[in-house]
Each structure stands twice: as C-alpha cells, then as structure tokens.
Design an enzyme around this catalytic site. Structure first.
Site, PDB file in Angstrom:
ATOM      1  N   ASP A   1      -1.611   6.628   1.956  1.00 28.48           N
ATOM      2  CA  ASP A   1      -2.896   6.245   1.594  1.00 28.48           C
ATOM      3  C   ASP A   1      -3.548   7.496   0.741  1.00 28.48           C
ATOM      4  O   ASP A   1      -3.343   8.497   1.063  1.00 28.48           O
ATOM      5  CB  ASP A   1      -3.688   5.686   2.541  1.00 28.48           C
ATOM      6  CG  ASP A   1      -2.954   4.771   3.808  1.00 28.48           C
ATOM      7  OD1 ASP A   1      -1.881   4.617   3.453  1.00 28.48           O
ATOM      8  OD2 ASP A   1      -4.001   4.006   4.204  1.00 28.48           O
TER       9      ASP A   1
ATOM     10  N   HIS B   1      -6.935   7.119  -0.635  1.00 24.21           N
ATOM     11  CA  HIS B   1      -8.622   7.050  -0.596  1.00 24.21           C
ATOM     12  C   HIS B   1      -9.485   7.799  -1.440  1.00 24.21           C
ATOM     13  O   HIS B   1     -10.113   8.701  -0.984  1.00 24.21           O
ATOM     14  CB  HIS B   1      -8.745   7.328   0.834  1.00 24.21           C
ATOM     15  CG  HIS B   1      -8.483   6.038   1.752  1.00 24.21           C
ATOM     16  ND1 HIS B   1      -8.949   4.818   1.639  1.00 24.21           N
ATOM     17  CD2 HIS B   1      -7.516   5.728   2.687  1.00 24.21           C
ATOM     18  CE1 HIS B   1      -8.513   3.987   2.503  1.00 24.21           C
ATOM     19  NE2 HIS B   1      -7.786   4.748   3.277  1.00 24.21           N
TER      20      HIS B   1
ATOM     21  N   ASP C   1      -4.447   1.055  -0.317  1.00 21.36           N
ATOM     22  CA  ASP C   1      -5.442   2.095  -0.266  1.00 21.36           C
ATOM     23  C   ASP C   1      -5.870   3.259  -0.999  1.00 21.36           C
ATOM     24  O   ASP C   1      -6.007   4.449  -0.553  1.00 21.36           O
ATOM     25  CB  ASP C   1      -5.450   2.429   1.307  1.00 21.36           C
ATOM     26  CG  ASP C   1      -5.998   1.601   2.387  1.00 21.36           C
ATOM     27  OD1 ASP C   1      -6.084   0.474   1.682  1.00 21.36           O
ATOM     28  OD2 ASP C   1      -5.878   1.865   3.471  1.00 21.36           O
TER      29      ASP C   1
ATOM     30  N   ASN D   1      -5.381  -2.804   2.722  1.00 22.26           N
ATOM     31  CA  ASN D   1      -6.540  -3.663   3.193  1.00 22.26           C
ATOM     32  C   ASN D   1      -7.852  -3.207   2.438  1.00 22.26           C
ATOM     33  O   ASN D   1      -8.690  -4.112   2.147  1.00 22.26           O
ATOM     34  CB  ASN D   1      -6.766  -3.289   4.660  1.00 22.26           C
ATOM     35  CG  ASN D   1      -6.884  -2.023   5.084  1.00 22.26           C
ATOM     36  OD1 ASN D   1      -6.196  -1.166   4.763  1.00 22.26           O
ATOM     37  ND2 ASN D   1      -7.880  -1.777   5.758  1.00 22.26           N
ATOM     38  N   HIS D   2      -7.950  -2.108   2.130  1.00 23.00           N
ATOM     39  CA  HIS D   2      -9.153  -1.618   1.258  1.00 23.00           C
ATOM     40  C   HIS D   2      -9.270  -2.180  -0.234  1.00 23.00           C
ATOM     41  O   HIS D   2     -10.231  -2.495  -0.781  1.00 23.00           O
ATOM     42  CB  HIS D   2      -9.333  -0.110   1.199  1.00 23.00           C
ATOM     43  CG  HIS D   2      -9.664   0.567   2.386  1.00 23.00           C
ATOM     44  ND1 HIS D   2     -11.096   0.759   2.844  1.00 23.00           N
ATOM     45  CD2 HIS D   2      -8.984   0.541   3.503  1.00 23.00           C
ATOM     46  CE1 HIS D   2     -11.052   1.114   3.979  1.00 23.00           C
ATOM     47  NE2 HIS D   2      -9.822   1.181   4.695  1.00 23.00           N
TER      48      HIS D   2
ATOM     49  N   HIS E   1       1.652  -2.319   3.517  1.00 20.26           N
ATOM     50  CA  HIS E   1       0.655  -1.391   3.903  1.00 20.26           C
ATOM     51  C   HIS E   1       0.541  -1.274   5.475  1.00 20.26           C
ATOM     52  O   HIS E   1       0.427  -0.223   5.887  1.00 20.26           O
ATOM     53  CB  HIS E   1      -0.698  -1.920   3.193  1.00 20.26           C
ATOM     54  CG  HIS E   1      -1.929  -0.855   3.615  1.00 20.26           C
ATOM     55  ND1 HIS E   1      -1.833   0.128   2.927  1.00 20.26           N
ATOM     56  CD2 HIS E   1      -2.806  -0.907   4.435  1.00 20.26           C
ATOM     57  CE1 HIS E   1      -2.787   0.900   3.466  1.00 20.26           C
ATOM     58  NE2 HIS E   1      -3.371   0.191   4.386  1.00 20.26           N
TER      59      HIS E   1
ATOM     60  N   HIS F   1      13.869  -7.743  15.356  1.00 18.48           N
ATOM     61  CA  HIS F   1      13.754  -9.059  14.791  1.00 18.48           C
ATOM     62  C   HIS F   1      13.186  -9.319  13.742  1.00 18.48           C
ATOM     63  O   HIS F   1      13.689 -10.091  12.886  1.00 18.48           O
ATOM     64  CB  HIS F   1      12.938  -9.794  16.033  1.00 18.48           C
ATOM     65  CG  HIS F   1      13.417  -9.837  17.480  1.00 18.48           C
ATOM     66  ND1 HIS F   1      15.008  -9.924  17.600  1.00 18.48           N
ATOM     67  CD2 HIS F   1      13.007  -9.922  18.536  1.00 18.48           C
ATOM     68  CE1 HIS F   1      15.072  -9.806  18.821  1.00 18.48           C
ATOM     69  NE2 HIS F   1      14.133  -9.845  19.563  1.00 18.48           N
TER      70      HIS F   1
END
Length: 393
Positions: A70, A72, A106, A141-142, A241, A303
């Site tokens: 990330d 930022h 991000d 997510n950002h 992410h 898995h």
C-alpha cells in the site's frame, strides 16, 4: 498529406491540450497517442506492444517479479521502493528491464500525492513496456471507496491536489471547446452539489473535484483505476488486496475483474458490485493477514489455494505489518503492507522479490532487522546494498 493533416488537426490539438494539463498537474510529459488501442500497430507504428494484454487475470511466471504494498499518497516512499528494487534511476526513469511489478492497491487516501503517483505509474508503465517489462496495478478497498464517493480517509492535501487538477482540467476543456472539429466537452461538475452540509466550507471545492474525478466514468477513475486488476494470478502466486475465499474463486476471478472494471467505467449500476462490499470481500478481508501467525486461518487458506490451479501462495496488502513483510502458514500467506506512507505509520520501504516463481526475498531499507529473525523468513545481510530477506519457497 495536407488533407490528412487538416483532418487530424482537432485530434492533435486535443492531444496537445491533454499533455499540457498532465504536465501542469504532475510535472510529467505523458504520451497521448492518437490511437489508444495498444493492440493496434497500423495507425500507431511506434507503439511497442511488449506488455501483456490489458485486463488479463492470469499470467505466466516472469524471470523477476517485484510486489509493492500500500502506498497511500506517499510518492517519495514509492520511489524509494522502486530504487530498492533497482527499477528506476536517479532521474526516475525505468531501468528494470523485463521485470514485472505488481502494486496491490491503496494508492489513494491518507496522503497528498495520490494523483502524482497515478501519473507516475502511467509514465513507468509506458517506459517498462518498451523494455519488455510490465507494471500491473490493482484496486484496493480505498480505490473502491473513493469511486463510491466515500472520502473519509482523504486528507486536506489530497483534496487540494484534486482541486488543482480540476482547475487545469477545466482550462483544458475550455481550450478544446474553441475547436469546431472536437466534440464539446461535458461539464466536469455536472450533477455534483456545490455545498456539503456539515462539512467545513474550505473543503467543498476539493470534495467536488474529487467526486468529479473519481466517480464512475470520471476522468481519473476511467483513465487510471479502470485499468487496475482486482484479483491476479502470476505463476504460482495469487495477488489480492485483502484476501480471497473459496466463494470468491467459485464466483470467478475473471468475472470479478470484469464486473469491477465495468462499474468503474460507468457501464453498469452506479453502486459498486455486491462482490466488493462487506468485511469478507476480497478487498477488505483480514483472515490471512492478522499480526500473529496463530491468528491466520491456514486451513482455510490451503483450501482456497487448492481451488486455483497451480497456486502455492497468496500475496496481499491491506493490513499493516509493523515488523515488515512476513510470511506465515509455511509461506503460503505473504503480507506486504508495511504502512510506509507518512499517513499510516511512516514505515520503512520494503518490497518482495520473486525470481523464477520460487526464489523469494525481501528488499528492505530497515537496518534494524540485520541480526533478527522473522517468523517464516530467513534473513541475511549482503556486504553491500539493501538488506535482503530470503523466503523459503
């Protein structure tokens, strides 16, 4: 020849204006070919299509791969990462040859150089492709939150940067509107309110600019973020992410990338796809990236990887690792967000390097780990250059 020049003059003017605006915002001269299709060389013979096709979800393993966490809004730390990996020189030009770089998302929020990073990435993508390398950028997510209009993590410096961009962008549109051969530009702020109750007035213009730039089909979201992948498989490594669960694999990795891309491009509903919402979405999941190894659900991870052909490890950002890049679950979960941005914990830059799909090490600028051991990682300090951390594949 003269008729062709006259016919192309409006497009040449448009390209000039775009280049002018780019330079005013970022200080960079970026290519604006008349033909934007990277797979077409007839009308654009100087384009060298050495990079993999855009929007591909699965790639073969390159000789050398660099993964960066990330960012930022911290351009300085991003450049430090690139120099750690010997990817750019002192003049910020690509020297990475055929290296493949993955940035796991991000870029946005918490800092004031968000746009500068996006522009710089575009410059490097062009330079890398000429050398046979590639840079693959991903949505975090950002990015998704900002396209949705959620700016709670934006800083004043970030809002100011978008305000400067919108001023220059509107000047560019005014210049284009003077040319009869060009379609009249749409109003940048169409449909966006001018005031935001409950928010200090000094932030209103920056918020308007950010909405205009990043909403679905916005000039910045459409140009930069729509080119991002959201899930990615390179050789034996799965990049995401936050994290991937079995339900995400069954939903379809290619389908995830397509739905997110279509939404950012404004081709579907204005709200984000259901698959990217919720705490257990692949951009927010922390199941495999909690600080302590015992908290990582290794059984679930095993898995999940078993459902992706050839996958041996998952590489993810999102959750800050205060001790630096590390691996758990017998190196099947590799966490690369070191919180390097000044807007996070101002961590020291580190990048993950993978050679020929199996030999892995961490390049770091942190001298404190010279004699330490990280769980799952064996460290050694070379005589010269940055500390390197070997990861047993």
């Amino acid at each position: 020849m003269e008729d062709s020049t006259c016919r192309d003059l409006p497009l040449l003017l448009s390209s000039f204006v775009d280049t002018f605006v780019d330079f005013a915002v970022s200080g960079l001269f970026l290519p604006h070919p008349l033909n934007h299709d990277p797979n077409t060389s007839k009308e654009n013979p100087d384009r060298i299509p050495t990079a993999p096709p855009l929007f591909q979800t699965r790639y073969p393993s390159p000789d050398r791969l660099i993964a960066i966490g990330d960012l930022h809004g911290d351009l300085h730390k991003f450049k430090e990462c690139l120099r750690l990996a010997c990817l750019i020189d002192g003049n910020d030009r690509w020297i990475g040859g055929n290296t493949t770089v993955v940035q796991v998302g991000d870029v946005l929020d918490r800092g004031g150089d968000e746009l500068k990073i996006l522009y710089f990435l575009e410059k490097l993508k062009h330079e890398a492709s000429i050398s046979g390398g590639s840079i693959i950028t991903m949505n975090g997510n950002h990015e998704i939150s900002n396209v949705n209009g959620n700016f709670r993590c934006a800083t004043k410096a970030g809002l100011d940067e978008f305000k400067v961009w919108s001023d220059w962008f509107c000047i560019g549109n005014s210049m284009k509107s003077l040319c009869d051969g060009l379609e009249k530009p749409k109003r940048l702020f169409e449909g966006i309110p001018s005031v935001f109750p409950g928010i200090k007035e000094e932030f209103h213009e920056g918020i308007r600019a950010r909405i205009a730039a990043l909403r679905p089909k916005g000039p910045i979201s459409g140009r930069f973020l729509s080119n991002n992948l959201t899930v990615l498989v390179i050789g034996e490594s799965v990049f995401v992410h936050g994290g991937i669960l079995q339900k995400h694999v069954f939903y379809g990795l290619e389908r995830i990338n397509e739905e997110v891309r279509n939404w950012i491009n404004g081709l579907t509903t204005r709200s984000s796809p259901d698959i990217v919402t919720g705490r257990d979405s692949f951009i927010r999941l922390r199941t495999f990236s909690k600080g302590l190894a015992k908290e990582c659900d290794c059984t679930t991870l095993e898995h999940v990887l078993a459902t992706i052909p050839g996958a041996k490890r998952m590489i993810m950002g999102h959750s800050i690792q205060r001790a630096g890049i590390n691996a758990v679950c017998e190196n099947r979960a590799i966490r690369i967000d070191v919180g390097m941005s000044k807007g996070c914990i101002n961590g020291l830059p580190e990048v993950l390097e993978i050679y020929r799909n199996s030999e892995m090490r961490v390049l770091t600028s942190n001298p404190l780990y010279q004699d330490d051991m990280k769980e799952g990682l064996g460290l050694f300090l070379p005589e010269q250059g940055p500390k390197q951390v070997e990861v047993n594949a």
